[in-house]
Design a protein around this motif. Sequence first.
Motif, mmCIF file in Angstrom:
data_model
loop_
_atom_site.group_PDB
_atom_site.id
_atom_site.type_symbol
_atom_site.label_atom_id
_atom_site.label_comp_id
_atom_site.label_asym_id
_atom_site.label_seq_id
_atom_site.Cartn_x
_atom_site.Cartn_y
_atom_site.Cartn_z
ATOM 1 N N ALA A 168 0.810 -1.219 0.000
ATOM 2 C CA ALA A 168 0.000 0.000 0.000
ATOM 3 C C ALA A 168 0.840 1.265 0.000
ATOM 4 C CB ALA A 168 -0.940 -0.010 1.201
ATOM 5 N N ALA A 169 1.787 1.365 0.904
ATOM 6 C CA ALA A 169 2.565 2.599 1.013
ATOM 7 C C ALA A 169 3.480 2.828 -0.187
ATOM 8 C CB ALA A 169 3.360 2.604 2.321
ATOM 9 N N PRO A 170 4.151 1.801 -0.743
ATOM 10 C CA PRO A 170 4.895 2.040 -1.983
ATOM 11 C C PRO A 170 4.003 2.520 -3.131
ATOM 12 C CG PRO A 170 5.644 0.009 -0.970
ATOM 13 C CD PRO A 170 4.433 0.449 -0.207
ATOM 14 N N LEU A 171 2.759 2.035 -3.185
ATOM 15 C CA LEU A 171 1.840 2.538 -4.202
ATOM 16 C C LEU A 171 1.531 4.009 -3.941
ATOM 17 C CD1 LEU A 171 0.227 1.738 -6.720
ATOM 18 C CD2 LEU A 171 -1.688 1.179 -5.210
ATOM 19 N N ASP A 172 1.393 4.390 -2.670
ATOM 20 C CA ASP A 172 1.213 5.802 -2.341
ATOM 21 C C ASP A 172 2.447 6.625 -2.722
ATOM 22 O OD1 ASP A 172 -1.375 5.665 -1.406
ATOM 23 O OD2 ASP A 172 -0.836 5.604 0.713
#
Length: 404
Positions: free
Chosen positions: A338-342
């Motif tokens: 999730a955070a790498p996609l953000d």
Amino acid sequence: MTVPVVVTGLGVTSPNGLGTQDFWSAARAGRSGIDRLTRFDPASYPARLAGEVPDFAAGEHLPSRLLPQTDRMTQLALVAADWALADAGIRPEELPDFDMGVVTASSSGGFEFGQSELQNLWSQGSQYVSAYQSFAWFYAVNSGQISIRNGMKGPSSVVVSDQAGGLDAVAQARRQIRKGTGLLVCGGVDASLCPWGWVAQLAGGRLSTSDDPASAYLPFDRAADGHVPGEGGALLVLESLDRARARGTHIYGEIAGYGATFDPKPGSTREPGLRKAIEVALDDAGMSPDEVDVVFADAAAVPELDRIEAIALTDVFGPRGVPVTAPKTMTGRLCSGAAPLDLAAAFLAIADGLIPPTVNVVPAPEYELDLVVSSSRQADVASALVVARGQGGFNSAVLVRAVD
């Protein structure tokens, strides 16, 4: 002197877009990839919605020999790594083996592969269990398979801290660049949309049980009642600024600051650690709160966790002091992905001068957040803060900014 570390390549596999451009087109438009699960029949489970990566056929992207030895999670990660390296203009076979490394995050490992082999064990016997079970389920398998596929023999590792892990992996990669490694592939891709993985996520007690994709995942909304899980994520190519400029490659921006903390034990009177993680990241970047143009929120959609995040953001930036967005409302929470996609969305927002929306949410006024909802917002974006929390008390924050 601190070595600036920049991102030169992005590889995205997301529920609302396979590939960086498809993902960003969907995010800009507020188009969601959340729907009823199709990878198995969820009718007998209390939660039935998920963000599934669409139209992904591993055999169209990977050699056939890899398919029987890899979980869907790893297949998605291998493709994301291929795309990130291509985006960076990197041909691994042309670089020294020990000049390249891999750091990925994992939340669950290869659950679907593991479930299949357990079914073989109890239904047919041990002789029908694949030898690949010895590693295909393992948390570190994405790092291993990416490094093998690309001949990367430099520093490699895996970070396991649930949703915070994707940021922790990027920070670890930045450390390795500063120590002299030329190139790191980093980030996170998770996929555990199988019955075994599903019951594990249900046990956490945070999944939405709504059957309506438009009302199931509502962070910072008074109707918030849990999140929708998903699969996928993003991998990034990191290099030093000097090296990237010498290659003449496109630079998305700098990994400017990082902070991580751990929450006190349940029942403690000490405050949660998210605010401190943000402050450490700001200090690491040498930036003040008023220099941050947008925050990509963790967005738990659990009322108490939303309250904690809103307080942390208002304590640092002031009431409605910075635009806040949660594009994961279009994908679900992707565990370590999730955070790498953000981060990918943050760099694309910097490039386009546009903040993607938080869809379906009616912001609760008591949170005092300037939440970007309904549609994208045009803005001058030169920096962004991405925050992530992992179940169990992990808090991480990464600041990114444009490079002149």
